[in-house]
Design an enzyme around this catalytic site. Sequence first.
Site, mmCIF file in Angstrom:
data_model
loop_
_atom_site.group_PDB
_atom_site.id
_atom_site.type_symbol
_atom_site.label_atom_id
_atom_site.label_comp_id
_atom_site.label_asym_id
_atom_site.label_seq_id
_atom_site.Cartn_x
_atom_site.Cartn_y
_atom_site.Cartn_z
ATOM 1 N N TRP A 32 0.852 -1.201 0.000
ATOM 2 C CA TRP A 32 0.000 0.000 0.000
ATOM 3 C C TRP A 32 0.883 1.244 0.000
ATOM 4 O O TRP A 32 1.953 1.262 0.631
ATOM 5 C CB TRP A 32 -0.886 0.017 1.251
ATOM 6 C CG TRP A 32 -2.277 -0.468 1.004
ATOM 7 C CD1 TRP A 32 -3.398 0.288 0.877
ATOM 8 C CD2 TRP A 32 -2.714 -1.830 0.855
ATOM 9 N NE1 TRP A 32 -4.494 -0.509 0.649
ATOM 10 C CE2 TRP A 32 -4.109 -1.802 0.630
ATOM 11 C CE3 TRP A 32 -2.069 -3.063 0.857
ATOM 12 C CZ2 TRP A 32 -4.867 -2.960 0.428
ATOM 13 C CZ3 TRP A 32 -2.817 -4.217 0.666
ATOM 14 C CH2 TRP A 32 -4.188 -4.160 0.449
ATOM 15 N N TRP A 34 0.750 4.825 1.042
ATOM 16 C CA TRP A 34 1.266 5.644 2.158
ATOM 17 C C TRP A 34 1.714 4.783 3.329
ATOM 18 O O TRP A 34 2.524 5.211 4.148
ATOM 19 C CB TRP A 34 0.336 6.797 2.530
ATOM 20 C CG TRP A 34 -0.979 6.555 3.188
ATOM 21 C CD1 TRP A 34 -1.796 5.487 3.039
ATOM 22 C CD2 TRP A 34 -1.639 7.460 4.099
ATOM 23 N NE1 TRP A 34 -2.941 5.665 3.782
ATOM 24 C CE2 TRP A 34 -2.869 6.869 4.443
ATOM 25 C CE3 TRP A 34 -1.326 8.701 4.639
ATOM 26 C CZ2 TRP A 34 -3.773 7.493 5.314
ATOM 27 C CZ3 TRP A 34 -2.226 9.321 5.503
ATOM 28 C CH2 TRP A 34 -3.431 8.721 5.834
ATOM 29 N N ASP A 35 1.245 3.527 3.366
ATOM 30 C CA ASP A 35 1.791 2.597 4.363
ATOM 31 C C ASP A 35 3.291 2.408 4.138
ATOM 32 O O ASP A 35 4.069 2.325 5.093
ATOM 33 C CB ASP A 35 1.098 1.231 4.275
ATOM 34 C CG ASP A 35 -0.371 1.302 4.626
ATOM 35 O OD1 ASP A 35 -1.133 1.897 3.838
ATOM 36 O OD2 ASP A 35 -0.761 0.782 5.686
ATOM 37 N N ASP A 160 -11.039 5.681 4.405
ATOM 38 C CA ASP A 160 -12.068 5.011 3.631
ATOM 39 C C ASP A 160 -13.512 5.447 3.922
ATOM 40 O O ASP A 160 -14.248 5.806 3.030
ATOM 41 C CB ASP A 160 -11.965 3.495 3.824
ATOM 42 C CG ASP A 160 -10.542 2.985 3.549
ATOM 43 O OD1 ASP A 160 -9.610 3.801 3.479
ATOM 44 O OD2 ASP A 160 -10.382 1.767 3.404
ATOM 45 N N ARG A 193 -15.665 -2.213 10.571
ATOM 46 C CA ARG A 193 -15.350 -1.987 9.157
ATOM 47 C C ARG A 193 -16.440 -1.144 8.496
ATOM 48 O O ARG A 193 -17.529 -0.985 9.042
ATOM 49 C CB ARG A 193 -15.234 -3.341 8.430
ATOM 50 C CG ARG A 193 -14.150 -4.253 8.949
ATOM 51 C CD ARG A 193 -12.756 -3.800 8.587
ATOM 52 N NE ARG A 193 -12.575 -3.629 7.148
ATOM 53 C CZ ARG A 193 -11.467 -3.186 6.578
ATOM 54 N NH1 ARG A 193 -10.429 -2.865 7.338
ATOM 55 N NH2 ARG A 193 -11.372 -3.033 5.281
ATOM 56 N N TRP A 347 -12.660 5.138 10.231
ATOM 57 C CA TRP A 347 -12.321 6.566 10.178
ATOM 58 C C TRP A 347 -13.457 7.452 10.675
ATOM 59 O O TRP A 347 -13.488 8.645 10.406
ATOM 60 C CB TRP A 347 -11.927 6.962 8.750
ATOM 61 C CG TRP A 347 -10.601 6.353 8.343
ATOM 62 C CD1 TRP A 347 -10.414 5.233 7.590
ATOM 63 C CD2 TRP A 347 -9.283 6.821 8.679
ATOM 64 N NE1 TRP A 347 -9.066 4.980 7.428
ATOM 65 C CE2 TRP A 347 -8.348 5.938 8.077
ATOM 66 C CE3 TRP A 347 -8.793 7.908 9.423
ATOM 67 C CZ2 TRP A 347 -6.957 6.100 8.195
ATOM 68 C CZ3 TRP A 347 -7.416 8.066 9.537
ATOM 69 C CH2 TRP A 347 -6.517 7.171 8.928
ATOM 70 N N GLU A 390 -4.117 -1.455 14.299
ATOM 71 C CA GLU A 390 -4.340 -0.558 13.159
ATOM 72 C C GLU A 390 -4.845 0.804 13.653
ATOM 73 O O GLU A 390 -4.409 1.849 13.209
ATOM 74 C CB GLU A 390 -5.370 -1.206 12.218
ATOM 75 C CG GLU A 390 -5.623 -0.464 10.931
ATOM 76 C CD GLU A 390 -6.577 -1.214 10.010
ATOM 77 O OE1 GLU A 390 -7.233 -2.184 10.476
ATOM 78 O OE2 GLU A 390 -6.685 -0.844 8.836
HETATM 79 C C1 GLC Z 1 -7.170 1.059 5.010
HETATM 80 C C2 GLC Z 1 -6.856 2.499 5.383
HETATM 81 C C3 GLC Z 1 -5.802 3.048 4.434
HETATM 82 C C4 GLC Z 1 -4.572 2.146 4.484
HETATM 83 C C5 GLC Z 1 -4.931 0.681 4.237
HETATM 84 C C6 GLC Z 1 -3.775 -0.263 4.512
HETATM 85 O O1 GLC Z 1 -7.725 0.958 3.757
HETATM 86 O O2 GLC Z 1 -8.001 3.293 5.380
HETATM 87 O O3 GLC Z 1 -5.474 4.360 4.761
HETATM 88 O O4 GLC Z 1 -3.628 2.567 3.566
HETATM 89 O O5 GLC Z 1 -5.983 0.291 5.076
HETATM 90 O O6 GLC Z 1 -3.294 -0.086 5.811
#
Ligand code: GLC
Length: 421
Positions: A32, A34-35, A160, A193, A347, A390
């Site tokens: 992923w 930004w992860d 999300d 979720r 979120w 998380e």
């Molecule tokens: C979820 C989060 C997102 C992140 C992903 C993987 O979709 O909302 O920001 O990048 O999980 O951790």
Amino acid sequence: MADLDRRAVEIMKANDRGGFTVPSAGLYPHQWNWDSAFAALGFAEFDLDRAWTEIETLFEGQWPNGMVPHIIFRHNGADYFPGPSVWGCEQVPPTSGHSQPPLAATVVRSLFERDRTAGAARARALLPKLLAWHRWFHETRDPEGRGVIAATHPWESGRDNAPDWDGAMAKVDPTGVTPYDRHDIHQVDPAMRPTQEDYDRYIRIIEWGRAAAWDHLRITREGPLAVADPGLTFILTRADRDLGALAETLGESACAREVATWVDRAAEGAGLLWQDRLRSYAALDLRDGRPADGVSSVAFLAFFAGISDPRRDARLLATLDRVLSAAPFGVPSFDPAHPRFDARRYWRGPSWPVMNYLIGRGLEEAGLVDTAARVRADTRRLIEGGGFYEYYDPRDGSGAGGGDFTWTAAVWLAWASPSKA
Ligand code: GLC
């Protein structure tokens, strides 16, 4: 090394798949966007070379038009939905069709600053790629050049199911969505979720993009959803500043000049997102001009973006103070006083250490050291009490969502751990 530092390193190593890191085994089994940026910050604490590699592998997924996608699919397993066949992007390696918050330039700058000699060639090689990605954001997600960046799918924002998208999502017609089987609700409690109604719309928006052959400009202008997001806008503004500074240092003046034109518009964009009634910045639905009606934690990223306006700053800080006072384990992703606050649903209320890191760093740089220390102390208590989850319930600090999470471990090592002084 303290126990939690050791544990964080173990988690990062266990989630390392050789050059890239999965956010969490099981729930998120690919790379992923930004992860990976956060992961690099964590790796930098014990293996700087590996930190650079994480960013370099992320750019293996870059599209010819400059976009760096939100997921790079790293294997063909049917263990994630929606997988490559749903997205229908003709990329090698296969990817999703939209982006995610562009944190990489900020991270590249800090890797470079740690060791300029070791990092110079790698930073120089990444510079044109970063520039192309930022240009893609400015040109296709802000086609009118107003200084605000649109999310065209809630997933593009990285947040999300934030309430920020509720108004726009209600207008997405999910009728006719191709039947599918969600994987996420087999991994964690469905109450944590996004709902099924949300999910149908997420897939519908993807199907629209696929039918438009992922023409990103068209998607922003005509697609089912386009919401100017303070998160994307502020993170990109910050990343632009870092990219510009890096370009200057490396003597790449053409790059620095192009970036400066974007930074110049940022203040105007922030003005469009300011909502005096909320005493906060808020998302803005670009289809009907309506602002979100509640405060999401990304508003506090204005400091991280280097946006400053004395009157607004005082009000924003008062809002942050109110929100932190209402949630013993902050920073809640959505205002606890709002009727749609939901303490454990993703979120819509939970606290996320990664967001705290960005908020805290921005506050500190703006000289707001007491508030910065409070955000950092809250983050430390979350992880010390709950482990490397998380996200967390902001009322009692209990962990939620996926466990042994890469970015939470990374933020611990890079910032929240007491060993960072
Ligand atoms: C979820 C989060 C997102 C992140 C992903 C993987 O979709 O909302 O920001 O990048 O999980 O951790």
